[in-house]
Design a protein around this motif. Sequence first.
Motif, PDB file in Angstrom:
ATOM      1  N   ASP A  29      48.313-109.961  30.676  1.00 14.40           N
ATOM      2  CA  ASP A  29      48.453-111.109  29.307  1.00 14.40           C
ATOM      3  C   ASP A  29      46.931-111.931  29.672  1.00 14.40           C
ATOM      4  OD1 ASP A  29      50.573-109.998  28.720  1.00 14.40           O
ATOM      5  OD2 ASP A  29      51.488-111.010  30.107  1.00 14.40           O
ATOM      6  N   ASP A  30      46.705-111.928  30.553  1.00 11.90           N
ATOM      7  CA  ASP A  30      44.601-112.906  30.595  1.00 11.90           C
ATOM      8  C   ASP A  30      44.264-112.641  31.522  1.00 11.90           C
ATOM      9  OD1 ASP A  30      45.643-115.054  32.786  1.00 11.90           O
ATOM     10  OD2 ASP A  30      47.395-115.639  30.973  1.00 11.90           O
ATOM     11  N   VAL A  31      42.946-113.235  32.235  1.00 13.55           N
ATOM     12  CA  VAL A  31      42.311-113.277  33.384  1.00 13.55           C
ATOM     13  C   VAL A  31      41.494-114.158  33.863  1.00 13.55           C
ATOM     14  CG1 VAL A  31      40.220-111.760  34.159  1.00 13.55           C
ATOM     15  CG2 VAL A  31      41.762-110.784  32.441  1.00 13.55           C
ATOM     16  N   ARG A  32      41.869-114.395  35.289  1.00 15.57           N
ATOM     17  CA  ARG A  32      41.111-115.628  35.255  1.00 15.57           C
ATOM     18  C   ARG A  32      39.715-115.177  36.516  1.00 15.57           C
ATOM     19  NH1 ARG A  32      46.953-118.727  36.226  1.00 15.57           N
ATOM     20  NH2 ARG A  32      47.938-118.259  34.530  1.00 15.57           N
ATOM     21  N   LEU A  33      39.074-116.092  36.918  1.00 15.18           N
ATOM     22  CA  LEU A  33      37.930-116.397  37.795  1.00 15.18           C
ATOM     23  C   LEU A  33      38.557-117.125  39.174  1.00 15.18           C
ATOM     24  CD1 LEU A  33      35.826-115.075  39.048  1.00 15.18           C
ATOM     25  CD2 LEU A  33      33.941-116.119  37.036  1.00 15.18           C
TER      26      LEU A  33
END
Length: 203
Positions: A29-33
């Motif tokens: 659903d979303d992307v994090r780093l």
Amino acid sequence: MERLLPQLALDLSEPLSDDPAELFAARVDDVRLEIGFGGGEHLIHEARKAPSCGFFGVEPFVNGMAKAVAAIEGEELTNIRLYDGDAADLLDWLPSKSLLRVDLLYPDPWPKRRHWKRRFVNAENLARIHRALRPGGVFRFASDIPSYVDWTMIRVLRHGGFVWPAETVADWHEPYPGWPGTRYEAKALREGRRPAYLSFSKR
């Protein structure tokens, strides 16, 4: 490392669509780093806790990368991709407004004045982080080195594109919700250093 890392590693020479979520084996659903994940404790914890999110982990040191690869295989995680180069290059490669969050946790403080220019937090990298974050996305920075905390506060607020929502001391001395801790943090606490946990929202 020889078998699994090539499947997990990001290839920045490949063109990328406007949706980095497509880089994961299952839809996210979303992307994090996370920049500089060390032994991978926090990265693995977050990926396990949020299976519907995709995580990019950057770590240039092979020992940390090996620990992460072993944990990913052992827990059969499908929502992590790895990169062993410069996080600035990855941020440049990513589409604008594509990340929900960027974590920089206990980065090398480069304590000697002549080495300060090597600190990851600088005007150029903050511009990269700001470009990659969605509106309302969050940049989190944790450190037990007061001079680096001050350095980061000054440069983030100088950038002008972030909001620091803290209202009380507890807002930046209490760990993030669900924080698992790290070995480096445990050592800092044993040695009497009090960490700061900063969160900045993109305007």
